[in-house]
Design a protein around this motif. Structure first.
Motif, PDB file in Angstrom:
ATOM      1  N   THR A   7       0.809  -1.137   0.081  1.00 38.38           N
ATOM      2  CA  THR A   7       0.265  -0.557  -0.379  1.00 38.38           C
ATOM      3  C   THR A   7       0.764   1.436  -0.431  1.00 38.38           C
ATOM      4  O   THR A   7       2.067   0.915   0.100  1.00 38.38           O
ATOM      5  CB  THR A   7      -1.076   0.097   1.492  1.00 38.38           C
ATOM      6  N   ALA A   8       0.105   1.614  -0.542  1.00 40.40           N
ATOM      7  CA  ALA A   8       0.908   3.921  -0.545  1.00 40.40           C
ATOM      8  C   ALA A   8      -0.025   5.373   0.133  1.00 40.40           C
ATOM      9  O   ALA A   8      -1.129   4.376  -0.782  1.00 40.40           O
ATOM     10  CB  ALA A   8       1.757   3.835  -1.668  1.00 40.40           C
ATOM     11  N   ASP A   9       0.758   5.830   0.255  1.00 44.63           N
ATOM     12  CA  ASP A   9      -0.635   7.527  -0.163  1.00 44.63           C
ATOM     13  C   ASP A   9      -1.950   6.624   0.883  1.00 44.63           C
ATOM     14  O   ASP A   9      -2.720   7.052   0.485  1.00 44.63           O
ATOM     15  CB  ASP A   9      -0.792   7.626  -1.666  1.00 44.63           C
ATOM     16  N   LEU A  10      -1.916   6.579   2.400  1.00 47.09           N
ATOM     17  CA  LEU A  10      -2.826   6.980   2.839  1.00 47.09           C
ATOM     18  C   LEU A  10      -3.531   7.987   3.447  1.00 47.09           C
ATOM     19  O   LEU A  10      -4.906   8.662   3.453  1.00 47.09           O
ATOM     20  CB  LEU A  10      -1.710   6.330   4.730  1.00 47.09           C
ATOM     21  N   HIS A  11      -2.550   8.975   2.656  1.00 44.61           N
ATOM     22  CA  HIS A  11      -2.676  10.346   3.477  1.00 44.61           C
ATOM     23  C   HIS A  11      -3.562  10.850   4.776  1.00 44.61           C
ATOM     24  O   HIS A  11      -4.744  11.202   4.568  1.00 44.61           O
ATOM     25  CB  HIS A  11      -3.539  11.666   2.265  1.00 44.61           C
ATOM     26  N   LEU A  12      -3.493   9.955   5.643  1.00 42.77           N
ATOM     27  CA  LEU A  12      -4.746  10.364   7.069  1.00 42.77           C
ATOM     28  C   LEU A  12      -4.509  11.043   8.026  1.00 42.77           C
ATOM     29  O   LEU A  12      -3.713  11.755   7.069  1.00 42.77           O
ATOM     30  CB  LEU A  12      -3.788   9.311   8.106  1.00 42.77           C
ATOM     31  N   ASP A  13      -6.471  11.754   7.873  1.00 43.06           N
ATOM     32  CA  ASP A  13      -6.635  12.650   8.327  1.00 43.06           C
ATOM     33  C   ASP A  13      -6.680  13.886   7.285  1.00 43.06           C
ATOM     34  O   ASP A  13      -5.767  15.332   6.686  1.00 43.06           O
ATOM     35  CB  ASP A  13      -5.883  13.194   9.267  1.00 43.06           C
ATOM     36  N   SER A  14      -6.637  13.293   6.403  1.00 41.43           N
ATOM     37  CA  SER A  14      -6.760  14.573   4.831  1.00 41.43           C
ATOM     38  C   SER A  14      -7.920  15.768   5.250  1.00 41.43           C
ATOM     39  O   SER A  14      -9.102  14.654   5.588  1.00 41.43           O
ATOM     40  CB  SER A  14      -6.681  14.052   3.508  1.00 41.43           C
ATOM     41  N   PRO A  15      -7.397  16.724   5.269  1.00 46.07           N
ATOM     42  CA  PRO A  15      -8.705  17.757   5.047  1.00 46.07           C
ATOM     43  C   PRO A  15     -10.015  17.840   4.435  1.00 46.07           C
ATOM     44  O   PRO A  15     -10.719  18.363   4.999  1.00 46.07           O
ATOM     45  CB  PRO A  15      -7.569  19.220   5.475  1.00 46.07           C
ATOM     46  N   PHE A  16      -9.788  17.591   3.383  1.00 45.47           N
ATOM     47  CA  PHE A  16     -10.596  17.475   2.721  1.00 45.47           C
ATOM     48  C   PHE A  16     -11.178  19.521   2.774  1.00 45.47           C
ATOM     49  O   PHE A  16     -12.513  19.307   2.637  1.00 45.47           O
ATOM     50  CB  PHE A  16     -12.284  17.412   2.695  1.00 45.47           C
ATOM     51  N   LYS A  17     -10.305  20.031   2.616  1.00 46.77           N
ATOM     52  CA  LYS A  17     -10.140  21.719   1.869  1.00 46.77           C
ATOM     53  C   LYS A  17     -11.341  21.770   1.042  1.00 46.77           C
ATOM     54  O   LYS A  17     -12.379  22.529   1.140  1.00 46.77           O
ATOM     55  CB  LYS A  17      -8.946  21.935   2.255  1.00 46.77           C
ATOM     56  N   PRO A 209       6.352  -7.338 -11.418  1.00 44.22           N
ATOM     57  CA  PRO A 209       5.815  -5.828 -11.472  1.00 44.22           C
ATOM     58  C   PRO A 209       6.571  -5.420 -11.410  1.00 44.22           C
ATOM     59  O   PRO A 209       7.479  -4.845  -9.468  1.00 44.22           O
ATOM     60  CB  PRO A 209       4.778  -6.685 -10.178  1.00 44.22           C
ATOM     61  N   ILE A 210       6.045  -3.352 -11.377  1.00 46.55           N
ATOM     62  CA  ILE A 210       6.251  -2.190 -11.329  1.00 46.55           C
ATOM     63  C   ILE A 210       4.919  -1.761 -10.759  1.00 46.55           C
ATOM     64  O   ILE A 210       4.438  -1.526 -11.699  1.00 46.55           O
ATOM     65  CB  ILE A 210       7.533  -1.680 -11.736  1.00 46.55           C
ATOM     66  N   VAL A 211       4.935  -1.414  -9.765  1.00 46.17           N
ATOM     67  CA  VAL A 211       3.743  -1.302  -9.503  1.00 46.17           C
ATOM     68  C   VAL A 211       3.305   0.140  -8.096  1.00 46.17           C
ATOM     69  O   VAL A 211       3.549   0.278  -7.438  1.00 46.17           O
ATOM     70  CB  VAL A 211       3.034  -2.522  -8.399  1.00 46.17           C
ATOM     71  N   TYR A 212       2.608   0.633  -8.759  1.00 44.77           N
ATOM     72  CA  TYR A 212       1.915   1.737  -8.199  1.00 44.77           C
ATOM     73  C   TYR A 212      -0.234   1.543  -7.385  1.00 44.77           C
ATOM     74  O   TYR A 212      -0.283   0.994  -8.618  1.00 44.77           O
ATOM     75  CB  TYR A 212       1.198   3.465  -8.816  1.00 44.77           C
ATOM     76  N   PRO A 213       0.070   1.266  -6.344  1.00 42.70           N
ATOM     77  CA  PRO A 213      -1.284   0.592  -5.833  1.00 42.70           C
ATOM     78  C   PRO A 213      -1.898   1.926  -5.775  1.00 42.70           C
ATOM     79  O   PRO A 213      -3.438   1.611  -5.507  1.00 42.70           O
ATOM     80  CB  PRO A 213      -0.806   0.191  -4.183  1.00 42.70           C
ATOM     81  N   GLY A 214      -1.800   2.868  -6.089  1.00 43.76           N
ATOM     82  CA  GLY A 214      -2.661   3.869  -6.171  1.00 43.76           C
ATOM     83  C   GLY A 214      -2.914   4.453  -3.870  1.00 43.76           C
ATOM     84  O   GLY A 214      -2.913   3.685  -3.547  1.00 43.76           O
ATOM     85  N   ASN A 215      -4.502   5.462  -4.058  1.00 42.11           N
ATOM     86  CA  ASN A 215      -4.363   5.612  -2.394  1.00 42.11           C
ATOM     87  C   ASN A 215      -5.199   4.704  -1.998  1.00 42.11           C
ATOM     88  O   ASN A 215      -6.280   3.917  -2.959  1.00 42.11           O
ATOM     89  CB  ASN A 215      -4.494   7.132  -2.267  1.00 42.11           C
ATOM     90  N   LEU A 216      -5.314   4.650  -1.174  1.00 41.52           N
ATOM     91  CA  LEU A 216      -6.323   3.303  -0.328  1.00 41.52           C
ATOM     92  C   LEU A 216      -7.128   5.024   0.168  1.00 41.52           C
ATOM     93  O   LEU A 216      -8.812   3.830   0.041  1.00 41.52           O
ATOM     94  CB  LEU A 216      -5.924   3.563   1.082  1.00 41.52           C
ATOM     95  N   GLN A 217      -7.474   5.742  -0.108  1.00 37.37           N
ATOM     96  CA  GLN A 217      -9.371   6.094  -0.248  1.00 37.37           C
ATOM     97  C   GLN A 217      -8.895   7.856  -1.255  1.00 37.37           C
ATOM     98  O   GLN A 217      -8.428   8.613  -0.961  1.00 37.37           O
ATOM     99  CB  GLN A 217      -9.840   7.348   1.048  1.00 37.37           C
ATOM    100  N   GLY A 218     -10.162   8.505  -2.388  1.00 38.08           N
ATOM    101  CA  GLY A 218      -9.836   9.003  -3.145  1.00 38.08           C
ATOM    102  C   GLY A 218     -10.157  10.547  -2.430  1.00 38.08           C
ATOM    103  O   GLY A 218     -10.776  10.456  -0.957  1.00 38.08           O
ATOM    104  N   ARG A 219     -10.017  12.103  -2.248  1.00 37.54           N
ATOM    105  CA  ARG A 219      -9.311  12.465  -2.112  1.00 37.54           C
ATOM    106  C   ARG A 219     -10.193  13.602  -2.366  1.00 37.54           C
ATOM    107  O   ARG A 219     -10.708  14.910  -1.798  1.00 37.54           O
ATOM    108  CB  ARG A 219      -8.540  12.992  -1.270  1.00 37.54           C
ATOM    109  N   HIS A 220     -10.338  14.135  -3.618  1.00 34.62           N
ATOM    110  CA  HIS A 220     -11.518  14.399  -4.353  1.00 34.62           C
ATOM    111  C   HIS A 220     -11.718  13.935  -5.890  1.00 34.62           C
ATOM    112  O   HIS A 220     -11.323  13.689  -6.210  1.00 34.62           O
ATOM    113  CB  HIS A 220     -10.483  16.108  -4.442  1.00 34.62           C
ATOM    114  N   ARG A 221     -11.802  15.187  -6.603  1.00 35.28           N
ATOM    115  CA  ARG A 221     -12.909  14.542  -8.210  1.00 35.28           C
ATOM    116  C   ARG A 221     -12.344  14.150  -9.240  1.00 35.28           C
ATOM    117  O   ARG A 221     -12.041  13.758  -9.437  1.00 35.28           O
ATOM    118  CB  ARG A 221     -13.494  15.207  -8.431  1.00 35.28           C
ATOM    119  N   ASN A 222     -10.412  14.954  -8.938  1.00 33.05           N
ATOM    120  CA  ASN A 222      -9.937  13.999  -9.297  1.00 33.05           C
ATOM    121  C   ASN A 222      -9.368  12.911  -9.320  1.00 33.05           C
ATOM    122  O   ASN A 222      -7.958  12.191 -10.092  1.00 33.05           O
ATOM    123  CB  ASN A 222      -8.447  14.611  -9.714  1.00 33.05           C
ATOM    124  N   GLU A 223      -9.470  12.119  -8.016  1.00 33.33           N
ATOM    125  CA  GLU A 223      -8.729  11.062  -7.722  1.00 33.33           C
ATOM    126  C   GLU A 223      -9.863  10.106  -7.530  1.00 33.33           C
ATOM    127  O   GLU A 223     -10.819   9.400  -6.201  1.00 33.33           O
ATOM    128  CB  GLU A 223      -8.160  10.468  -6.518  1.00 33.33           C
TER     129      GLU A 223
END
Ligand SMILES: [Mn+2]
Length: 401
Positions: A7-17, A209-223
């Motif tokens: 996994t990667a890019d958990l970005h815990l506590d993203s503020p969703f500003k 394999p060379i892999v980006y798993p992406g983030n665990l949770q999208g944070r805006h409309r571009n994710e």
């Protein structure tokens, strides 16, 4: 065979500003979503007990690492410790080591990579595994860190895994950090590259394999779309990947064909049907609506009310679990849509009613300017018409962006 979670890019506590107009109950759910997705990862690990877990950077959203985010993260790691699962992790550009934060002690099952490329080793049922990685010592790592990774030890039967938070050199769409090329990664001869940084899930290379798993949770409309992590099995030179979804709210966009739209209820029904389809596929969702193929009739329909009003009725008629975040109208129809709107019309009427004295007043700054004044010719009816049209265009552009 070894089996691990990447996994990667958990970005815990993203503020969703960016999202401000949601009712508070939904906003709370949204602000909890990065934690809920992490909880899904931890639960999956407890249930499936992989040989280890890799976290390739950007665990926290901010370099100041909120206390709440650290506490929740550490609790998850402790549960993995209780389940006997080792964790290897690095920090990325968002949570680099140079940030100012109150430190939590991490449990003993966790190995954190330092600012230089380091190698950690473990043995899984007799199989030696080496994991190589580093953490960002500051926010901007422009150096191609790949040069510091050791070559594989394939000949001695060791499995090598590289962890790297960074992006492909020359990839313009993101800030380029710790740049690398596919070739440079392949040259190392590793069995797997666990990447982080790019939030869109993608497999850059299959064997190995060379892999980006992406983030665990999208944070805006571009994710957009369902987010999660990979469960990986390595057996000799064979690798198999399974995507495991974790996101609790999915950002997405629906397209509404407006060719036949002549009444508001037709449009509302079309939006609801498209949204329900997304929700059945992905669960609770935050959707932006893109209106395409605007006919003159549809343009006329939409110009009767403001975007805010359309959005308001759309939200009011939405099913539970669906939130509409915004409306867009197909680019080339934007200007066709709004010149007719009541606001533009009234501004143009106002301008058209001006007499010579009013015009003089409005334009005195340019006409009386010491430098520009002498070069301007007298205002003609044609120029007035042009200025009035330009004003209308300016307003409709401002309103539609
Ligand atoms: Mn990130």
């Amino acid at each position: 065979m070894i089996r691990f979670l990447h996994t990667a890019d958990l970005h815990l506590d993203s503020p969703f500003k960016g999202i401000t107009d949601m009712p508070i109950s939904r906003l709370t759910e949204l602000r909890e979503s990065t934690f809920a997705a992490y909880e899904n990862l931890i639960q999956y690990a407890e249930k499936s007990v992989p040989d280890f877990v890799l976290i390739a950077g950007d665990i926290y959203d901010g370099e100041d690492r909120s206390l709440r985010a650290q506490m929740r993260f550490v609790k998850g790691l402790e549960r993995l410790q209780q389940a006997g699962i080792p964790v290897f992790m690095s920090y990325g550009n968002h949570d680099h080591l140079g940030g100012k934060w109150t430190r939590f002690q991490l449990p003993g099952n966790v190995t954190v990579f330092g600012p230089e490329v380091e190698t950690a080793e473990l043995t899984v049922r007799g199989q030696r595994v080496r994991i190589h990685g580093f953490s960002y010592k500051e926010r901007h790592i422009k150096e191609a860190m790949i040069g510091h990774y050791p070559n594989s030890a394939r000949d001695s039967g060791i499995v090598d895994i590289g962890m790297l938070h960074g992006s492909i050199a020359g990839e313009e769409s993101h800030a380029v950090y710790a740049p690398f090329t596919r070739e440079a990664l392949l040259e190392k001869g590793y069995h797997y590259w666990a990447l982080g940084h790019i939030h869109k899930r993608q497999v850059l290379h299959n064997e190995p394999p060379i892999v980006y798993p992406g983030n665990l949770q999208g944070r805006h409309r571009n994710e957009r779309g369902v987010k999660g992590f990979y469960e990986v099995e390595l057996e000799g030179n064979e690798a198999s990947l399974k995507f495991v979804p974790t996101s609790v709210l999915v950002f997405d966009e629906i397209e509404i064909d407006c060719t036949e739209m002549s009444h508001a209820n037709e449009w509302l029904t079309a939006c609801q049907n498209a949204a329900t389809e997304v929700m059945e596929r992905t669960g609770a969702c935050i959707l932006s609506v893109r209106n395409i193929k605007m006919s003159p009739e549809a343009s006329h329909l939409f110009s009767g009310s403001s975007n805010e009003e359309w959005l308001e009725v759309l939200r009011e008629s939405a099913d539970r679990g669906i939130w509409f975040s915004g409306l867009q109208f197909e680019e080339n129809k934007k200007s066709a849509l709004l010149p007719d709107s009541p606001l533009v019309r009234s501004v143009k009427e106002q301008i058209d009613s001006w007499d010579d004295e009013d015009w003089k007043q409005a334009l005195q700054d340019v006409y009386q300017h010491a430098r520009s004044g002498p070069y301007l010719s007298a205002l003609t009816a044609e120029m007035k018409k042009e200025l009035s049209d330009e004003a209308g265009k300016l307003i409709s552009n401002e309103l539609s962006t």
